[in-house]
Write an enzyme that holds these catalytic residues in place. Sequence first.
Site, PDB file in Angstrom:
ATOM      1  N   ASN A   9       0.681  -1.055  -0.483  1.00  0.00           N
ATOM      2  CA  ASN A   9      -0.154   0.081   0.046  1.00  0.00           C
ATOM      3  C   ASN A   9       1.060   1.309   0.137  1.00  0.00           C
ATOM      4  O   ASN A   9       0.551   2.797   0.969  1.00  0.00           O
ATOM      5  CB  ASN A   9      -1.046  -0.220   1.095  1.00  0.00           C
ATOM      6  CG  ASN A   9      -1.649   0.979   1.212  1.00  0.00           C
ATOM      7  OD1 ASN A   9      -2.081   1.704  -0.104  1.00  0.00           O
ATOM      8  ND2 ASN A   9      -2.530   1.486   2.211  1.00  0.00           N
ATOM      9  N   ASP A 149      -2.258  -9.727  -4.178  1.00  0.00           N
ATOM     10  CA  ASP A 149      -3.419  -9.482  -3.785  1.00  0.00           C
ATOM     11  C   ASP A 149      -4.465 -10.059  -4.901  1.00  0.00           C
ATOM     12  O   ASP A 149      -4.660  -9.497  -6.061  1.00  0.00           O
ATOM     13  CB  ASP A 149      -3.249  -7.807  -3.553  1.00  0.00           C
ATOM     14  CG  ASP A 149      -4.501  -7.792  -2.670  1.00  0.00           C
ATOM     15  OD1 ASP A 149      -5.864  -8.638  -2.678  1.00  0.00           O
ATOM     16  OD2 ASP A 149      -4.716  -6.522  -2.209  1.00  0.00           O
TER      17      ASP A 149
END
Length: 256
Positions: A9, A149
Site C-alpha cells: 500500500n 493480493d
Amino acid sequence: MKIISFNANGIRSAATKGFYEWLAEQNADVLCLQETKAQRDQLDDKQFHPPGYHNYFRDASTKKGYSGVAIYSKKKPDEVRTGLGWPDFDEEGRYIEARFGNLSVVSLYLPSGSSKEERQQFKFKVMDWIMPIYKEWLASGRDYVICGDWNIAHTAKDIKNAKSNEKNSGFLPEERAWLTQLFEEHGWVDSYRHLKPDGQDYTWWSQRGAARAKNVGWRIDYQVISPGLKSRLKNCEIYPEPKFSDHAPYMVEFDK
C-alpha cells in the site's frame, strides 16, 4: 526456499515504517510486492535496493502513484516478464514474473471492485480473461508460485464477518466460485489452506472502525502454487506485526 508476498500500500510509506529493516532479518529468497504506488525513478534511494537482492519493477503507466508490482530475488532470474498481453490490465502494473529454471514466481495484483461498480465489472472481466492464462500455465509443465493480493476471500474461514459481507466486493458468490473453480477443478493449490486446513488468519484489515485492533480481517493475499509444488510445502506464516501497511506479509517455505 522462502518466498514472501506483501501488499505494501505504497512502498515508500512501508519503508518509513521499517519494512526494509524487517526484510533484512527474514532471509527470504524471493519477495513479491504489490501496490508499490511509485514509479521506478522514485525508488533510486539505496533503501529500495537492499544488498544481496536483484530487483525488478512493473509500474502503472496509466497514472502515477497507483498500483505497481515488484520482485526482489537473491538469485538472478533467467528471464523477467511484465505483461500478459492485455493493455487495460498490463498498464495498471499488475503482473511481473521472474523465471528461475523451471520455476516461475509471479507477483500479481488483481483489481479491487470496492470503489465503484465500473471497477467491479473490470474485476469480473479480468477474472474471465486470466483464467485461460492460468490453464496455459498449468499445461506448460512449469512450476508456478503466484503471489499476491487477489482481492477475494475464498470461504467463511477467510473473513471475520462472512454473512454481512456476502454482497460486498471481495466476497461475492461469483468471486468465491471462481476461486473454487481454480482450486478444485483446475488443481491450483492455496498454500495457506493446504498447510493450515482449519486456520483463520487474515492478511488485510479495513482502516475503519479499529478493524485491525479487533482483528476483523480478510485473507485476500495468497501464494497459489501449481500442483507439482504441493509436496514441497513446508511452512507458512502471516505477520500482522509489525504494521507496515493495511496488509500483512505472507511467507511460505518450500523444501528444495
